[in-house]
Design a protein around this motif. Structure first.
Motif, PDB file in Angstrom:
ATOM      1  N   PRO A 784       0.810  -1.237   0.000  1.00 47.55           N
ATOM      2  CA  PRO A 784       0.000   0.000   0.000  1.00 47.55           C
ATOM      3  C   PRO A 784       0.831   1.269   0.000  1.00 47.55           C
ATOM      4  CG  PRO A 784      -0.887  -1.589   1.566  1.00 47.55           C
ATOM      5  CD  PRO A 784       0.415  -2.153   1.089  1.00 47.55           C
ATOM      6  N   ASN A 785       2.079   1.203   0.497  1.00 49.93           N
ATOM      7  CA  ASN A 785       2.917   2.399   0.496  1.00 49.93           C
ATOM      8  C   ASN A 785       3.297   2.837  -0.914  1.00 49.93           C
ATOM      9  OD1 ASN A 785       2.986   2.570   3.334  1.00 49.93           O
ATOM     10  ND2 ASN A 785       4.564   0.977   3.404  1.00 49.93           N
ATOM     11  N   LEU A 786       3.088   1.938  -1.901  1.00 53.28           N
ATOM     12  CA  LEU A 786       3.454   2.274  -3.267  1.00 53.28           C
ATOM     13  C   LEU A 786       2.466   3.249  -3.902  1.00 53.28           C
ATOM     14  CD1 LEU A 786       4.405  -1.278  -4.598  1.00 53.28           C
ATOM     15  CD2 LEU A 786       5.976   0.602  -4.137  1.00 53.28           C
ATOM     16  N   TYR A 787       1.212   3.137  -3.523  1.00 52.65           N
ATOM     17  CA  TYR A 787       0.193   3.934  -4.217  1.00 52.65           C
ATOM     18  C   TYR A 787      -0.390   4.997  -3.301  1.00 52.65           C
ATOM     19  CZ  TYR A 787      -2.418  -0.168  -2.449  1.00 52.65           C
ATOM     20  OH  TYR A 787      -2.922  -1.200  -1.697  1.00 52.65           O
ATOM     21  N   ASN A 788       0.293   6.108  -3.236  1.00 52.21           N
ATOM     22  CA  ASN A 788      -0.221   7.279  -2.540  1.00 52.21           C
ATOM     23  C   ASN A 788      -1.004   8.123  -3.540  1.00 52.21           C
ATOM     24  OD1 ASN A 788       1.010   6.677  -0.038  1.00 52.21           O
ATOM     25  ND2 ASN A 788       2.968   7.383  -0.878  1.00 52.21           N
ATOM     26  N   GLY A 789      -1.986   8.819  -3.063  1.00 51.26           N
ATOM     27  CA  GLY A 789      -2.787   9.664  -3.948  1.00 51.26           C
ATOM     28  C   GLY A 789      -4.116   9.976  -3.324  1.00 51.26           C
ATOM     29  N   GLY A 790      -5.050  10.425  -4.150  1.00 49.24           N
ATOM     30  CA  GLY A 790      -6.373  10.781  -3.677  1.00 49.24           C
ATOM     31  C   GLY A 790      -7.147   9.560  -3.217  1.00 49.24           C
ATOM     32  N   GLU A 791      -8.288   9.827  -2.604  1.00 50.94           N
ATOM     33  CA  GLU A 791      -9.114   8.743  -2.090  1.00 50.94           C
ATOM     34  C   GLU A 791      -9.716   7.923  -3.220  1.00 50.94           C
ATOM     35  OE1 GLU A 791      -9.683   7.692   0.978  1.00 50.94           O
ATOM     36  OE2 GLU A 791      -8.205   9.120   1.709  1.00 50.94           O
ATOM     37  N   THR A 792     -10.027   8.585  -4.341  1.00 47.08           N
ATOM     38  CA  THR A 792     -10.704   7.897  -5.438  1.00 47.08           C
ATOM     39  C   THR A 792      -9.727   7.280  -6.421  1.00 47.08           C
ATOM     40  OG1 THR A 792     -12.569   9.424  -5.260  1.00 47.08           O
ATOM     41  CG2 THR A 792     -12.382   8.166  -7.302  1.00 47.08           C
ATOM     42  N   GLU A 793      -8.718   8.044  -6.859  1.00 47.85           N
ATOM     43  CA  GLU A 793      -7.818   7.596  -7.923  1.00 47.85           C
ATOM     44  C   GLU A 793      -6.374   7.640  -7.463  1.00 47.85           C
ATOM     45  OE1 GLU A 793      -6.436   9.342 -12.217  1.00 47.85           O
ATOM     46  OE2 GLU A 793      -8.604   9.278 -11.815  1.00 47.85           O
ATOM     47  N   LYS A 794      -5.643   6.563  -7.772  1.00 49.79           N
ATOM     48  CA  LYS A 794      -4.220   6.489  -7.423  1.00 49.79           C
ATOM     49  C   LYS A 794      -3.469   5.958  -8.633  1.00 49.79           C
ATOM     50  CE  LYS A 794      -5.304   5.328  -2.599  1.00 49.79           C
ATOM     51  NZ  LYS A 794      -6.771   5.294  -2.757  1.00 49.79           N
TER      52      LYS A 794
END
Length: 860
Positions: A784-794
Motif C-alpha cells: 500500500p505504500n506504493l500507491y499514494n494519492g487521492g481517495e478515489t484515484e491512485k
C-alpha cells in the motif's frame, strides 16, 4: 444521322445525366446546361423521350428549388404543343406549384382545352385533380357540368364528384346554374351504373341544400319536400352503396341512435323496449344496418341500462363472429360493459369470445381486453370458470408447445381480472394462474394497453402471485394494491384505467423521489421484473425467465454515465441481474433431478463456479454497500445450499463451514442495522442447528434444505447513494509483439507496469498475478505504500520481477491485478508465496511479450 439513332442517343443521354441531377456536388454551370438540354427537348412532343424529360425536370426541381419557376414556365409554355403528354405535363406542373407557391398559375381556358382533347384516363385524372390547379370555380363548374353527359360512366361519376366539390367550396350562388346542376344530378339518379347513381345521390343532397337556401321563405318548405322525395325515390335501389349514400344524406340512423340514447336516459321502461327493437336489427342483411344497431346498443350499455336476456345471446354471439371487423369490435365493446345475470349466460359469452378468437386471431389484443373486463364485471362467477379451466391448465402446462395457445391465454386473462373487483379475493385464485400469466406479460400488456402500462401489469401480477401463495386471508378486501385500483376506478364505470401513480407507497418499489427520476424509475422497474422472472423460474419457465433477465440487462445498457445513477450503482445492478440469470441457468439442473442429489454434470459445475466467482466479485468490488448487503449475502447462502444439495460429500464440510459463517455474518448485519431477518435466513439457520456440526448430511436432510429455496425471493431494495466500484487499469508501456522485453533464459526478468487504481480501500490487499499459458503463475504483492494519492484515484509505476523465463526464443506472460477477498474464512492458499484467501480480479489480463537474447549480448 438516322432518326432511330438520334432517339437512341437521346435516351442514352437522358439516362446518363440523371446522376448529375441527383449529385449535390454538381456545379451550377453543369446544371444550367442540363436544364437547357431538357427544356430544348420539350417542343419535340416525342412521347418516349418526353416521359423521361418530364421526370428529370421534376427531379431537377426537387434538388434545385431555385430553378422551379424557370422549369414551370418552360413546361407551361409548351403545354398546348404537348398533345400526347399533356396530362403528364399537368401532373408535373401541379407538383411544382405545390412545391413552390411562387410559380405562375395555369390558365383555366388552357386547362379546359387540354381536358376536352385528352383521352379517357387523362381526362379522368384531370377532373379528379382539378382542385390542385387553383382554377376559377366557373371554369371547374362548366367542365364538370359538361362531362356529366360523357359516354363513359367513370367520367360521369368523377364529374358529379367535381360538382359536389365546387358546391362545398362555397361562393357559387348563380341561381340558374344551381337549378341546372341540381336537375342534372336528379337526372343521373336513373343512370345504369351503380357508381354514377351513388355520386348522383351525393350531388342531389349537396346541391339540393343550396337550392333550398336560394328560395324564398314561403317556398322553401316545398322545395325541401321535393328534395326529400327525390332521395326517397332511390331508397330501395338495388345497389347497397346507393342506399347507404341515401341514408347518409338523410341522417336517419344518427338521429335514431341519438333518440334511443335520450329516451334511455329519461325513461326507466324504454331501454328494454329499445333493446328488443335493436336486437331485431342485428339480423339485417346489410352490414351498415347491423353496425348502427350495435352502436345504439352500446350507447344504452354505456348508461348502464342494457339488460341482456337469454333470447338476445344468439344475436350477440353472431355479431361477435361477424365477418365485419367493425361489427365485431362494437359487439365486444358492448360485452365489456354488459351485466350477464347468471352463470349460463357468462359461459355462453366466454365461449362466443373464444370462438371469435379462433376464427379471427388478429383480434386477439382486443379480445383479451374484453375478457379482462368481462371477468372483472362477473367476478362472482370466476370460481366456476376456474373449475372448468383447471383441468386444461394442468394438462397444457405439461406441454410447453400447447401452453401458449390462445385459448389458454384467454382463460387466464378472464381469471386474473377477478381480484380487481370487490367480490373476489386473491386467495380464491390459484397461484399457478398468476405465475403462468407472467409468462404472457407481453401479450397481455398489448391487450390492456389502454388500461395499464406493462410495468403496472407486471407489478399487479407479481403482487397477486405473492398474495395468492400466502396461506392467510389478511389480503382480502384490505389489500392496498387492489383497493388503490378500485378507488382509482370509482368514477370510471365501464372504462377502468390503472396508472402507476395509483399504486400505494407500500406496493411501489421506490419512493416519490424515484418516480421523478427516469433513471431511478427504470432501475426500480428492473428490480420488479427480476422478481417476476424469479417467479417464472419457480413455475418451471426457465427459458422465459432467462429471456426476461437478458432484456433487463439490455435495458440497463441504455443508461449512460450522464444519468443520475452512479457508475458504481449501475455496475452493481448489472452484476446483480447477471447473478440472477446464472441462478436461472442453474435452476433446471435441480428441478429435473432432485431424486439424485449427488448427480452432477460438467455444465452445472461450470455454472456453479461462475456463480460463486461472481458472488465473490460483487462482495469485493463494491464499497459503500448498505441495503444491498443482505440481498448479496442471501445469494451466497443460496449458492451454498445448492452446492450442499448437489455435489459430492467431500465438498460438503467446507461448504457447510462457509454457509455457517455467512449466516452468522448476515445475522450480525441485521443486528447492527436493527432490521428484521428474512424468512429465508431464519429457516436456513434453523436447519443448520438441526444438522449440527457433523459433515455427514443425509439426502433427506438436504431435501428439507432444498425446500428453503422457495423462501428466497429477490426483493426490492434502494441503491445506496455512496456505492462505488473498485477497479484497476494496467499498462505495460511500449511493449508489444514488435517491441518485446528482452530476457535471458533461466534468469528473472523485469516487467515495467503503469497502474491506476479506482476506489480501492486503503486496507485492501492487492496482488499482481503473472501467469503463463501452461497455468503456471506467480503472485507479487503490491505494498500500500506504493500507491499514494487521492481517495478515489491512485496512479503509480511498479516493476514486477518474473522468475518464469523458459528456454524459448519468444514467449508471452499474462499480467493482471487482483484483490484478496478477506471476508472468506476458508483459507485456500495454494502457493508458498501469495494470497491466503481467494482473489477476484479488477482488470483484464494484459499480454507482455518477451524476446530472447544471449548472455553475451545481455552483458554487452
Amino acid at each position: 444521322m438516322e432518326e432511330d439513332d438520334s432517339v437512341s442517343l437521346t435516351l442514352h443521354t437522358l439516362a446518363s445525366i440523371r446522376s448529375l441531377i441527383i449529385n449535390a456536388d454538381t456545379s451550377f454551370s453543369v446544371i444550367s446546361s442540363v436544364l437547357d438540354l431538357l427544356t430544348g427537348l420539350l417542343p419535340r412532343d416525342d412521347s418516349p423521350i418526353l416521359h423521361h424529360v418530364l421526370k428529370l425536370l421534376s427531379d431537377l426541381s426537387l434538388s434545385r428549388n431555385d430553378l422551379t419557376p424557370q422549369i414551370f414556365d418552360s413546361i407551361l409554355s409548351n403545354l398546348l404543343r404537348l398533345q400526347t403528354s399533356a396530362a403528364e405535363s399537368l401532373a408535373v406542373l401541379a407538383s411544382l406549384s405545390e412545391r413552390n407557391p411562387t410559380a405562375a398559375a395555369i390558365d383555366g381556358e388552357v386547362f379546359a382545352s387540354i381536358c376536352i382533347g385528352a383521352d379517357v384516363s387523362s381526362r379522368m385524372w384531370m377532373l379528379r385533380n382539378a382542385e390542385r390547379f387553383d382554377l376559377p370555380s366557373s371554369v371547374l363548374f362548366t367542365l364538370c357540368f359538361g362531362f356529366t353527359k360523357d359516354p363513359y360512366p367513370c367520367i360521369r361519376r368523377v364529374a358529379l364528384d367535381g360538382l359536389v366539390y365546387v358546391c362545398e367550396a362555397g361562393g357559387f350562388d348563380h341561381a340558374r346554374a344551381v337549378q341546372g346542376c341540381y336537375a342534372r344530378a336528379v337526372e343521373l339518379l336513373d343512370d345504369d351504373e351503380d357508381s354514377v347513381r351513388s355520386s348522383a345521390v351525393r350531388a342531389v343532397s349537396v346541391w339540393g341544400k343550396v337550392l333550398i337556401a336560394s328560395k324564398e321563405e314561403a317556398s322553401r318548405r316545398e322545395c325541401s319536400d321535393a328534395v326529400f322525395l327525390q332521395l326517397c325515390s332511390v331508397v330501395r335501389d338495388m345497389s347497397v352503396d346507393v342506399r347507404v349514400e341515401v341514408f347518409k344524406a338523410f341522417g336517419v340512423r344518427k338521429a335514431a341512435v341519438e333518440s334511443f340514447h335520450s329516451l334511455s336516459v329519461n325513461s326507466i321502461e324504454f331501454p328494454d323496449e329499445a333493446v328488443c327493437l335493436l336486437m331485431d336489427m342485428l339480423y339485417d342483411d346489410y352490414m351498415v344496418v347491423r353496425l348502427k344497431a350495435l352502436e345504439a346498443l352500446h350507447h344504452i350499455a354505456d348508461m348502464g341500462n342494457l339488460k341482456i336476456q337469454e333470447t338476445y345471446i344468439p344475436a350477440f354471439l353472431d355479431a361477435i363472429v361477424d365477418t365485419s371487423e367493425n361489427i365485431r369490435l362494437t359487439a365486444r365493446n358492448i360485452l365489456k360493459l354488459a351485466k350477464l345475470p347468471d352463470m349460463k349466460l357468462v359461459n355462453k359469452g366466454v365461449d362466443g369470445v373464444l370462438k371469435s378468437l379462433e376464427m379471427y386471431p388478429q383480434d386477439e389484443p382486443d379480445i383479451l381486453s374484453t375478457l379482462f373486463l368481462l371477468g372483472q364485471n362477473h367476478s362472482n362467477f370466476v370460481v366456476n370458470i376456474i373449475k372448468r379451466f383447471r383441468a386444461k391448465l394442468e394438462t397444457d402446462s405439461g406441454n410447453k408447445s400447447e401452453f401458449n395457445s390462445r385459448q389458454v391465454s384467454a382463460f387466464l386473462m378472464f381469471i386474473i381480472s377477478a381480484p380487481l373487483s370487490n367480490k373476489q379475493s386473491i386467495t380464491s385464485i390459484p397461484p399457478l394462474a398468476f405465475s403462468y400469466s407472467l409468462a404472457m406479460l407481453g401479450k397481455f400488456s398489448c391487450g390492456l394497453h389502454d388500461m395499464m402500462d406493462q410495468d403496472t401489469l407486471l407489478a399487479y401480477l407479481a403482487h397477486c402471485t405473492t398474495r395468492s401463495a400466502s396461506s392467510g386471508t389478511e389480503f382480502n378486501k384490505a389489500d392496498t394494491f387492489l383497493n388503490a385500483y378500485r378507488r382509482s376506478n370509482a368514477d370510471h364505470s365501464g372504462d377502468p384505467v390503472l396508472l402507476p401513480s395509483n399504486i400505494p407507497a407500500e406496493s411501489k418499489p421506490m419512493a416519490s423521489k424515484e418516480e421523478l427520476d427516469p433513471a431511478l424509475k427504470l432501475v426500480s422497474h428492473i428490480q420488479l421484473k427480476v422478481k417476476a422472472a424469479w417467479l417464472l423460474l419457480q413455475s418451471a419457465f426457465s427459458k422465459e425467465a432467462i429471456r426476461a433477465l437478458r432484456a433487463c440487462k439490455q435495458e440497463l445498457s441504455t443508461l449512460t454515465t450522464n444519468s443520475s445513477i452512479s457508475n458504481g450503482a449501475l455496475g452493481f445492478m448489472c452484476q446483480y441481474v447477471h447473478l440472477i440469470e446464472l441462478l436461472a441457468q442453474v435452476w433446471p439442473h435441480f428441478e429435473n433431478s432432485r431424486h439424485t442429489s449427488t448427480c452432477r454434470s460438467v455444465e452445472l459445475e461450470l455454472l456453479m463456479e461462475e456463480l460463486e466467482i461472481k458472488l465473490m466479485e460483487i462482495r469485493c468490488r463494491f464499497t459503500g454497500l448498505s441495503t444491498e448487503v443482505s440481498l448479496v449475502m442471501e445469494l451466497v447462502i443460496l449458492g451454498c445450499l445448492l452446492r450442499l444439495y448437489k455435489f459430492e460429500i467431500c465438498c460438503r464440510l467446507s461448504c457447510k463451514k462457509r454457509l455457517s459463517a455467512t449466516v452468522s455474518q448476515l445475522e450480525l448485519h441485521h443486528e447492527q442495522q436493527c432490521t428484521k431477518p428474512s424468512d429465508f435466513l431464519t429457516e436456513t439457520k434453523k436447519s443448520l442447528q438441526e444438522i449440527g456440526s457433523s459433515g455427514d448430511i443425509s439426502c433427506l436432510t438436504l431435501l428439507d434444505l432444498i425446500k428453503k429455496f422457495n423462501c428466497f425471493s429477490p426483493e426490492q431494495f434502494t441503491l445506496s447513494g455512496n456505492l462505488q466500484c473498485v477497479s484497476a487499469e494496467l499498462e505495460v508501456p511500449g511493449n508489444g509483439p514488435y517491441n518485446p522485453v528482452s530476457f535471458v533464459a533461466g534468469l528473472p526478468v523485469a516487467i515495467p507496469c503503469e497502474i491506476k487504481l479506482l476506489n480501492v480501500p486503503r486496507n485492501s490487499r492487492l496482488w499482481l498475478r503473472i501467469s503463463r499459458s501452461d497455468d503456471t503463475c506467480q503472485f507479487v504483492y503490491l505494498d500500500p505504500n506504493l500507491y499514494n494519492g487521492g481517495e478515489t484515484e491512485k496512479r503509480f509505476m511498479f516493476t514486477a520481477v518474473a522468475c518464469m523465463t523458459p528456454r524459448a526464443v519468444v514467449f508471452t506472460l499474462q499480467v493482471s491485478i487482483g484483490i484478496e477477498c478477506l471476508f472468506e474464512d476458508v483459507c485456500c492458499r495454494k502457493h508458498r508465496y501469495g494470497p491466503k484467501h481467494p482473489v477476484t480480479y479488477l482488470c483484464k489480463e494484459r499480454e507482455v511479450h518477451f524476446s530472447h537474447v544471449s548472455r553475451t549480448e545481455a552483458v554487452l
